[in-house]
Design an enzyme around this catalytic site. Structure first.
Site, PDB file in Angstrom:
ATOM      1  N   HIS A 202      21.800 -25.477 -14.004  1.00 50.63           N
ATOM      2  CA  HIS A 202      22.545 -24.469 -13.592  1.00 50.63           C
ATOM      3  C   HIS A 202      21.853 -23.907 -12.480  1.00 50.63           C
ATOM      4  CE1 HIS A 202      23.526 -23.049 -17.388  1.00 50.63           C
ATOM      5  NE2 HIS A 202      24.055 -24.017 -17.419  1.00 50.63           N
TER       6      HIS A 202
ATOM      7  N   TYR B 274      24.559 -12.437 -18.383  1.00 51.48           N
ATOM      8  CA  TYR B 274      23.685 -11.021 -18.647  1.00 51.48           C
ATOM      9  C   TYR B 274      24.729  -9.840 -18.615  1.00 51.48           C
ATOM     10  CZ  TYR B 274      20.092 -14.232 -18.526  1.00 51.48           C
ATOM     11  OH  TYR B 274      18.769 -14.809 -18.241  1.00 51.48           O
TER      12      TYR B 274
ATOM     13  N   PRO C  21      12.603 -12.118 -24.107  1.00 50.12           N
ATOM     14  CA  PRO C  21      13.990 -13.187 -23.384  1.00 50.12           C
ATOM     15  C   PRO C  21      14.355 -12.642 -22.625  1.00 50.12           C
ATOM     16  CG  PRO C  21      14.288 -12.117 -25.864  1.00 50.12           C
ATOM     17  CD  PRO C  21      13.615 -11.283 -25.578  1.00 50.12           C
TER      18      PRO C  21
ATOM     19  N   LYS D 132      11.564 -16.754 -19.985  1.00 51.94           N
ATOM     20  CA  LYS D 132       9.531 -16.704 -19.085  1.00 51.94           C
ATOM     21  C   LYS D 132       8.710 -17.424 -20.747  1.00 51.94           C
ATOM     22  CE  LYS D 132      10.813 -15.618 -15.597  1.00 51.94           C
ATOM     23  NZ  LYS D 132      11.060 -17.521 -14.311  1.00 51.94           N
TER      24      LYS D 132
ATOM     25  N   TYR E 232      12.837 -15.834 -11.758  1.00 55.01           N
ATOM     26  CA  TYR E 232      14.055 -16.971 -12.473  1.00 55.01           C
ATOM     27  C   TYR E 232      13.791 -18.269 -12.214  1.00 55.01           C
ATOM     28  CZ  TYR E 232      17.909 -16.847 -15.346  1.00 55.01           C
ATOM     29  OH  TYR E 232      18.598 -17.103 -16.981  1.00 55.01           O
TER      30      TYR E 232
END
Length: 390
Positions: A72, A201, A293, A297, A385
């Site tokens: 991704h 998200y 979550p 991580k 990220y």
């Protein structure tokens, strides 16, 4: 029985550490209180940083991940009914994450360990570390009705938040930092194609939502929920209806539904135990820290702990230097706290809190607007990220 490194816990961190040590010629034995099939039945996160993928490759277990994992290069922040894509690849100079289920990582590491002849003892009851503050540590456990002793040089506690390793440390020797969030995540797994090719998200007045996946045909979806919610009150139909409400219209219309085959509610917390070394005992992964979550991580932090501990143990045995193991706790915690901060920030930015004032809400909206319109802010999000360097 004797080994150089006794590893308590055969989740991904224990298996990864064990296989890295095996590949380097360092003898190790893994102990776990449950059986192999139980471990492989657990469903966990599946967004892997490049550093984690590299360690799995180094352990000789990365072939299937490379063949079947989903790279991704970005993800979407959804708010105000619109998508705002974060270009991970472009913002970080070519870095990406890999979507590959933790269960599959565990399976690959187990198979590599079995092929290499390294030993794992499953269904070992009452595993207990002893004398780790001396030069003669050992571990005891019960199996087949008998008590066994394993002498070793070092003990790696990869046994999770409720395992025996951290509990063996005197309370006076450890400091705990914790934040409990006032909501949980209701999650389901379903055998359907994901609604989007990248993660979404979503920040919505009704609460947070996350659209994720385990593969091209298996989707993982989450909804923010109250801590007192009950699984039995959430039918599949209710879940899908609520997810549609929290997504931008074009995603809601494209959502494919099916009966779920796993459904759970998980509370969210941030937790860190300091230090992460006690004599010849080292805490690794969830034994030392837990993150919500939201920032993906948890598994990746465990992998970075493994990186630092493996480096130290390898130096000890191959280079006859203790510099790495002496620096383990400091090096690991420096990265841990940065990931804890990032996970806390993502959680506070994307969720609706019960005590949020109108002022707080405006600040959250301004934060999201700034984040998605400032390249500098987007870059900071992206580099965290994809994973800070080891």
């Amino acid at each position: 029985m004797r080994t150089q490194v006794a590893i308590i816990g055969s989740g991904p961190s224990g298996l990864l550490l064990g296989q890295l040590l095996t590949e380097a010629g360092v003898d190790n034995i893994i102990l776990d209180r449950v059986g192999k099939e139980y471990i492989l039945g657990r469903v966990r996160a599946g967004v892997l940083e490049e550093g984690t993928v590299g360690l799995i490759d180094q352990a000789g277990a990365g072939a299937r991940l490379r063949a079947e994992g989903l790279p991704h290069e970005g993800f979407s922040l959804a708010f105000d009914g619109r998508d705002h894509r974060i270009d991970l690849y472009g913002l970080t100079g070519g870095k990406r994450v890999m979507v590959y289920g933790q269960t599959e990582v565990t399976r690959d590491l187990m198979e590599r360990r079995e092929a290499s002849g390294a030993r794992t003892i499953y269904e070992a009851a009452k595993v207990t570390p002893h004398d780790f503050d001396t030069r003669l540590p050992f571990v005891t456990y019960e199996k087949d009705g008998s008590t066994h002793r394993m002498d070793c040089d070092f003990i790696a506690g990869c046994d999770g938040s409720h395992g025996p390793s951290r509990n063996a440390v005197p309370k006076s020797a450890i400091r705990v930092f914790e934040k409990i969030y006032p909501f949980g995540w209701l999650g389901i797994l379903a055998e359907v194609a994901p609604v989007n090719h990248e993660l979404i998200y979503a920040n919505h007045p009704r609460g947070f939502a996350l659209c994720s996946m385990r593969s091209a045909t298996r989707s993982r979806y989450y909804l923010q929920c109250a801590l007192d919610e009950k699984i039995e009150d959430w039918s599949d139909d209710r879940f899908w209806d609520e997810l549609r409400r929290r997504l931008p219209a074009h995603h809601a219309e494209a959502l494919i539904t099916a009966p779920s085959f796993e459904k759970s509610i998980a509370p969210l917390r941030s937790f860190v135990a300091e230090p992460m070394r006690f004599g010849h005992l080292f805490l690794v992964g969830d034994a030392a820290h837990i993150v919500p979550p939201t920032g993906a991580k948890g598994l990746n932090l465990a992998a970075s702990d493994v990186h630092y501990l493996f480096d130290g143990l390898r130096e000890h045995y191959l280079d006859h230097s203790d510099a790495g193991i002496d620096a383990y706790s400091e090096r690991a915690l420096a990265r841990v706290w940065k990931a804890v901060r990032f996970s806390w920030w993502m959680t506070t930015m994307m969720h609706r809190f019960p005590d949020t004032s109108e002022f707080d809400q405006r600040i959250q909206e301004a934060e999201l607007d700034y984040l998605t319109h400032s390249r500098a802010a987007s870059t900071a999000l992206a580099e965290n990220y994809v994973g800070l360097p080891f």
